[in-house]
Design an enzyme around this catalytic site. Structure first.
Site, PDB file in Angstrom:
ATOM      1  N   HIS A 127      15.783   2.182   0.876  1.00 30.86           N
ATOM      2  CA  HIS A 127      16.888   2.095   1.840  1.00 30.86           C
ATOM      3  C   HIS A 127      16.573   2.807   3.154  1.00 30.86           C
ATOM      4  O   HIS A 127      15.852   3.801   3.204  1.00 30.86           O
ATOM      5  CB  HIS A 127      18.158   2.704   1.228  1.00 30.86           C
ATOM      6  CG  HIS A 127      18.020   4.184   0.939  1.00 30.86           C
ATOM      7  ND1 HIS A 127      18.304   5.154   1.864  1.00 30.86           N
ATOM      8  CD2 HIS A 127      17.620   4.839  -0.169  1.00 30.86           C
ATOM      9  CE1 HIS A 127      18.097   6.339   1.354  1.00 30.86           C
ATOM     10  NE2 HIS A 127      17.667   6.176   0.106  1.00 30.86           N
ATOM     11  N   HIS A 136       1.072  -3.342   8.345  1.00 38.05           N
ATOM     12  CA  HIS A 136       0.696  -3.965   7.069  1.00 38.05           C
ATOM     13  C   HIS A 136       0.962  -2.945   5.958  1.00 38.05           C
ATOM     14  O   HIS A 136       0.335  -1.881   5.909  1.00 38.05           O
ATOM     15  CB  HIS A 136      -0.771  -4.370   7.080  1.00 38.05           C
ATOM     16  CG  HIS A 136      -1.200  -5.119   5.846  1.00 38.05           C
ATOM     17  ND1 HIS A 136      -2.421  -5.765   5.768  1.00 38.05           N
ATOM     18  CD2 HIS A 136      -0.608  -5.338   4.649  1.00 38.05           C
ATOM     19  CE1 HIS A 136      -2.539  -6.335   4.566  1.00 38.05           C
ATOM     20  NE2 HIS A 136      -1.447  -6.067   3.881  1.00 38.05           N
TER      21      HIS A 136
END
Length: 203
Positions: A127, A136
């Site tokens: 979250h 990446h």
């Protein structure tokens, strides 16, 4: 739609699009020796591919720096996302244009994923995370809650990042590293706990 780059990374994205039931017209790659990939045609130029304004693109290149260069080169085209049906993506998060979300990825509530990001197989974004453009996140990486990852950073396979950590831009985090403190821009970090072994020069 079309993809720019015909590599092993592109193969995975092709199968994501197939799993989504989307139609891929072909790929574009500068290498004239590459003419097909997974039975899709590969063109060497935008002109050869007969690109039209409504065509959607994904940059299917693993290198963060090259992906940024190509994105600027293709400014003006319409970018789309590719999200594998087996990914779990919160409806309360945001995913930027050109971003690829691979199988079994989890992106939890109120996380923001930037443009042209790769969220690779089985990674977990908890979250309230912020993942900026051209990042990446490699396979099996775990970002705890409220982590920030700066532009162009690569988090290596299997790395773990503790909650509330700030990782700078164009950082390289090694495979399996455990990040328990903030990381400055351009650092190369390895080990458990993660330690800086090198500072790269800004590009």
């Amino acid at each position: 739609m079309l993809m720019y780059g015909a590599s092993g990374h592109a193969k995975v994205i092709c199968e994501i699009l197939e799993a989504q039931g989307r139609t891929l017209y072909g790929l574009i790659d500068d290498n004239p020796q590459v003419t097909s990939l997974l039975d899709y045609s590969v063109y060497n130029t935008l002109q050869q591919a007969e690109v039209v304004p409504d065509d959607e693109f994904i940059i299917s290149i693993g290198s963060n720096r090259i992906r940024k260069i190509v994105a600027h080169k293709l400014s003006g085209v319409k970018f789309t996302t590719a999200i594998h049906p087996a990914a779990v993506v919160s409806p309360r998060c945001s995913i930027g244009q050109g971003t690829v979300v691979m199988a079994n990825v989890t992106v939890n509530v109120h996380s923001h994923i930037g443009n042209h990001v790769i969220l690779n197989t089985n990674c977990s974004i908890d979250h309230d995370c912020l993942v900026e453009d051209y990042v990446h996140i490699s396979p099996n990486v775990a970002l705890s809650g409220n982590v920030q990852v700066g532009e162009g950073t690569q988090i290596g396979i299997g790395a773990s990042v503790m909650q509330n950590i700030r990782i700078g831009k164009w950082v390289m985090v090694g495979a399996g590293a455990v990040i328990i403190r903030d990381v400055p821009d351009y650092a190369v970090v390895v080990g458990n706990p993660g330690r800086i072994i090198k500072m790269n020069e800004p590009a």
